[in-house]
Design a protein around this motif. Structure first.
Motif, PDB file in Angstrom:
ATOM      1  N   ALA A  23       0.845  -1.200   0.000  1.00  0.00           N
ATOM      2  CA  ALA A  23       0.000   0.000   0.000  1.00  0.00           C
ATOM      3  C   ALA A  23       0.876   1.245   0.000  1.00  0.00           C
ATOM      4  O   ALA A  23       0.577   2.234  -0.687  1.00  0.00           O
ATOM      5  N   PHE A  24       1.960   1.210   0.774  1.00  0.00           N
ATOM      6  CA  PHE A  24       2.908   2.332   0.784  1.00  0.00           C
ATOM      7  C   PHE A  24       3.532   2.519  -0.591  1.00  0.00           C
ATOM      8  O   PHE A  24       3.591   3.638  -1.118  1.00  0.00           O
ATOM      9  N   VAL A  25       4.017   1.423  -1.192  1.00  0.00           N
ATOM     10  CA  VAL A  25       4.699   1.507  -2.482  1.00  0.00           C
ATOM     11  C   VAL A  25       3.767   2.040  -3.561  1.00  0.00           C
ATOM     12  O   VAL A  25       4.151   2.898  -4.372  1.00  0.00           O
ATOM     13  N   ASP A  26       2.518   1.557  -3.570  1.00  0.00           N
ATOM     14  CA  ASP A  26       1.563   2.011  -4.580  1.00  0.00           C
ATOM     15  C   ASP A  26       1.352   3.522  -4.487  1.00  0.00           C
ATOM     16  O   ASP A  26       1.317   4.216  -5.505  1.00  0.00           O
ATOM     17  N   GLU A  27       1.198   4.028  -3.269  1.00  0.00           N
ATOM     18  CA  GLU A  27       0.990   5.466  -3.090  1.00  0.00           C
ATOM     19  C   GLU A  27       2.258   6.241  -3.423  1.00  0.00           C
ATOM     20  O   GLU A  27       2.201   7.298  -4.063  1.00  0.00           O
ATOM     21  N   ASP A 189      -7.833  -9.101  12.286  1.00  0.00           N
ATOM     22  CA  ASP A 189      -6.725  -9.096  11.328  1.00  0.00           C
ATOM     23  C   ASP A 189      -7.042  -8.174  10.156  1.00  0.00           C
ATOM     24  O   ASP A 189      -6.215  -7.334   9.758  1.00  0.00           O
ATOM     25  N   HIS A 190      -8.238  -8.308   9.589  1.00  0.00           N
ATOM     26  CA  HIS A 190      -8.639  -7.473   8.452  1.00  0.00           C
ATOM     27  C   HIS A 190      -8.662  -6.001   8.849  1.00  0.00           C
ATOM     28  O   HIS A 190      -8.165  -5.145   8.096  1.00  0.00           O
ATOM     29  N   ALA A 191      -9.233  -5.708  10.022  1.00  0.00           N
ATOM     30  CA  ALA A 191      -9.326  -4.314  10.479  1.00  0.00           C
ATOM     31  C   ALA A 191      -7.935  -3.726  10.711  1.00  0.00           C
ATOM     32  O   ALA A 191      -7.669  -2.563  10.352  1.00  0.00           O
ATOM     33  N   SER A 192      -7.029  -4.502  11.292  1.00  0.00           N
ATOM     34  CA  SER A 192      -5.676  -4.031  11.566  1.00  0.00           C
ATOM     35  C   SER A 192      -4.931  -3.737  10.269  1.00  0.00           C
ATOM     36  O   SER A 192      -4.240  -2.720  10.142  1.00  0.00           O
ATOM     37  N   ARG A 193      -5.079  -4.633   9.293  1.00  0.00           N
ATOM     38  CA  ARG A 193      -4.416  -4.432   8.011  1.00  0.00           C
ATOM     39  C   ARG A 193      -4.946  -3.188   7.305  1.00  0.00           C
ATOM     40  O   ARG A 193      -4.178  -2.419   6.721  1.00  0.00           O
ATOM     41  N   ALA A 194      -6.260  -3.001   7.358  1.00  0.00           N
ATOM     42  CA  ALA A 194      -6.868  -1.848   6.692  1.00  0.00           C
ATOM     43  C   ALA A 194      -6.394  -0.548   7.329  1.00  0.00           C
ATOM     44  O   ALA A 194      -6.065   0.425   6.621  1.00  0.00           O
ATOM     45  N   GLN A 195      -6.378  -0.511   8.654  1.00  0.00           N
ATOM     46  CA  GLN A 195      -5.943   0.702   9.361  1.00  0.00           C
ATOM     47  C   GLN A 195      -4.474   1.005   9.077  1.00  0.00           C
ATOM     48  O   GLN A 195      -4.103   2.153   8.800  1.00  0.00           O
ATOM     49  N   ALA A 196      -3.632  -0.010   9.134  1.00  0.00           N
ATOM     50  CA  ALA A 196      -2.203   0.196   8.879  1.00  0.00           C
ATOM     51  C   ALA A 196      -1.952   0.573   7.419  1.00  0.00           C
ATOM     52  O   ALA A 196      -1.076   1.395   7.124  1.00  0.00           O
ATOM     53  N   SER A 197      -2.714  -0.004   6.495  1.00  0.00           N
ATOM     54  CA  SER A 197      -2.550   0.322   5.076  1.00  0.00           C
ATOM     55  C   SER A 197      -2.882   1.784   4.821  1.00  0.00           C
ATOM     56  O   SER A 197      -2.210   2.448   4.006  1.00  0.00           O
ATOM     57  N   GLU A 198      -3.894   2.292   5.507  1.00  0.00           N
ATOM     58  CA  GLU A 198      -4.236   3.708   5.342  1.00  0.00           C
ATOM     59  C   GLU A 198      -3.109   4.601   5.859  1.00  0.00           C
ATOM     60  O   GLU A 198      -2.770   5.611   5.245  1.00  0.00           O
ATOM     61  N   LYS A 199      -2.513   4.219   6.990  1.00  0.00           N
ATOM     62  CA  LYS A 199      -1.376   4.985   7.506  1.00  0.00           C
ATOM     63  C   LYS A 199      -0.200   4.912   6.533  1.00  0.00           C
ATOM     64  O   LYS A 199       0.501   5.903   6.315  1.00  0.00           O
ATOM     65  N   ALA A 200       0.014   3.738   5.947  1.00  0.00           N
ATOM     66  CA  ALA A 200       1.107   3.572   5.000  1.00  0.00           C
ATOM     67  C   ALA A 200       0.893   4.429   3.755  1.00  0.00           C
ATOM     68  O   ALA A 200       1.834   5.041   3.238  1.00  0.00           O
ATOM     69  N   ARG A 201      -0.341   4.481   3.271  1.00  0.00           N
ATOM     70  CA  ARG A 201      -0.626   5.314   2.105  1.00  0.00           C
ATOM     71  C   ARG A 201      -0.386   6.791   2.434  1.00  0.00           C
ATOM     72  O   ARG A 201       0.152   7.551   1.605  1.00  0.00           O
ATOM     73  N   GLY A 202      -0.777   7.198   3.650  1.00  0.00           N
ATOM     74  CA  GLY A 202      -0.526   8.569   4.055  1.00  0.00           C
ATOM     75  C   GLY A 202       0.962   8.886   4.104  1.00  0.00           C
ATOM     76  O   GLY A 202       1.395   9.967   3.678  1.00  0.00           O
ATOM     77  N   LEU A 203       1.743   7.948   4.601  1.00  0.00           N
ATOM     78  CA  LEU A 203       3.198   8.131   4.631  1.00  0.00           C
ATOM     79  C   LEU A 203       3.757   8.173   3.217  1.00  0.00           C
ATOM     80  O   LEU A 203       4.664   8.954   2.911  1.00  0.00           O
TER      81      LEU A 203
END
Length: 207
Positions: A23-27, A189-203
């Motif tokens: 998610a980080f790399v895509d953003e 697990d799904h909720a944790s991944r979604a929340q962390a992915s959003e933070k990664a995209r923001g970064l």
């Protein structure tokens, strides 16, 4: 711009750390359309054991002795792996937490490449990293949540180790995205991944 993604999870498509890192790399790629990405999966490469000729080459170099043919060949392996880090503007680690630390294959890679006159040097001033000016992003996946039951200052040998290594090689711009509680059932697990992915995209929009 060139990004090196060091993949430390053997879970491939099921990996939480890799999912969030992607998610980080895509953003990040949307901001750097002409960038290149190098994926270094520690489970897919032939990592040398740090003994024999490599160990002898290390101490020959420190002592200023010439390398013989076998040692020189072994040392070229070290430099070839390290060059992937030297070529990167941004180094991304995606790693699960294993026994509150990092997977042994990632530790082996770090032990192989972290050598004098390769990623750092030292003199009368002390230890001097050679990768200054770069950025490190750490995506850290954990089955549990660090906190009261597992205080980070006592249990986190994952992000603290990778941050320490970054500082050792001269990198002070270090960012961490954590995805926790991945072993607390599919919903969590799904909720944790979604929340962390959003933070990664923001970064990824900032670095």
């Amino acid at each position: 711009m060139h990004l090196l993604h060091v993949i430390a999870s053997p879970r491939t498509t099921r990996s939480a750390s890799r999912q969030v890192a992607n998610a980080f790399v895509d953003e990040w790629n949307t901001r750097h359309s002409d960038a290149t990405v190098d994926e270094l999966n520690v489970w897919d490469i032939d990592l040398p054991a740090f003994d024999g000729p490599i160990l002898e080459a290390k101490y020959a170099g420190i002592e200023g002795r010439p390398l013989d043919e076998t040692q020189a060949s072994a040392w070229r392996t070290v430099r070839t792996l390290a060059e992937r880090f030297r070529n990167a503007d941004l180094i991304l680690f995606s790693s699960p937490m294993w026994n509150f630390g990092i997977p042994y294959r990632l530790k082996q890679l770090i032990d192989v490449i972290s050598q004098k006159d390769v990623l750092f040097t030292f003199d009368e001033r002390g230890l001097n990293g050679l990768l200054g000016g770069r950025t490190v992003v750490i995506v850290a996946a954990r089955g549990v949540q660090l906190g009261p039951d597992f205080p980070p200052d006592q249990f986190d040998f994952q992000t603290t180790y990778l941050t320490m290594w970054s500082r050792m090689v001269g990198i002070t711009d270090v960012h961490v995205v954590s995805v926790e509680k991945t072993l607390f059932g599919p919903e969590q697990d799904h909720a944790s991944r979604a929340q962390a992915s959003e933070k990664a995209r923001g970064l990824g929009r900032r670095v």
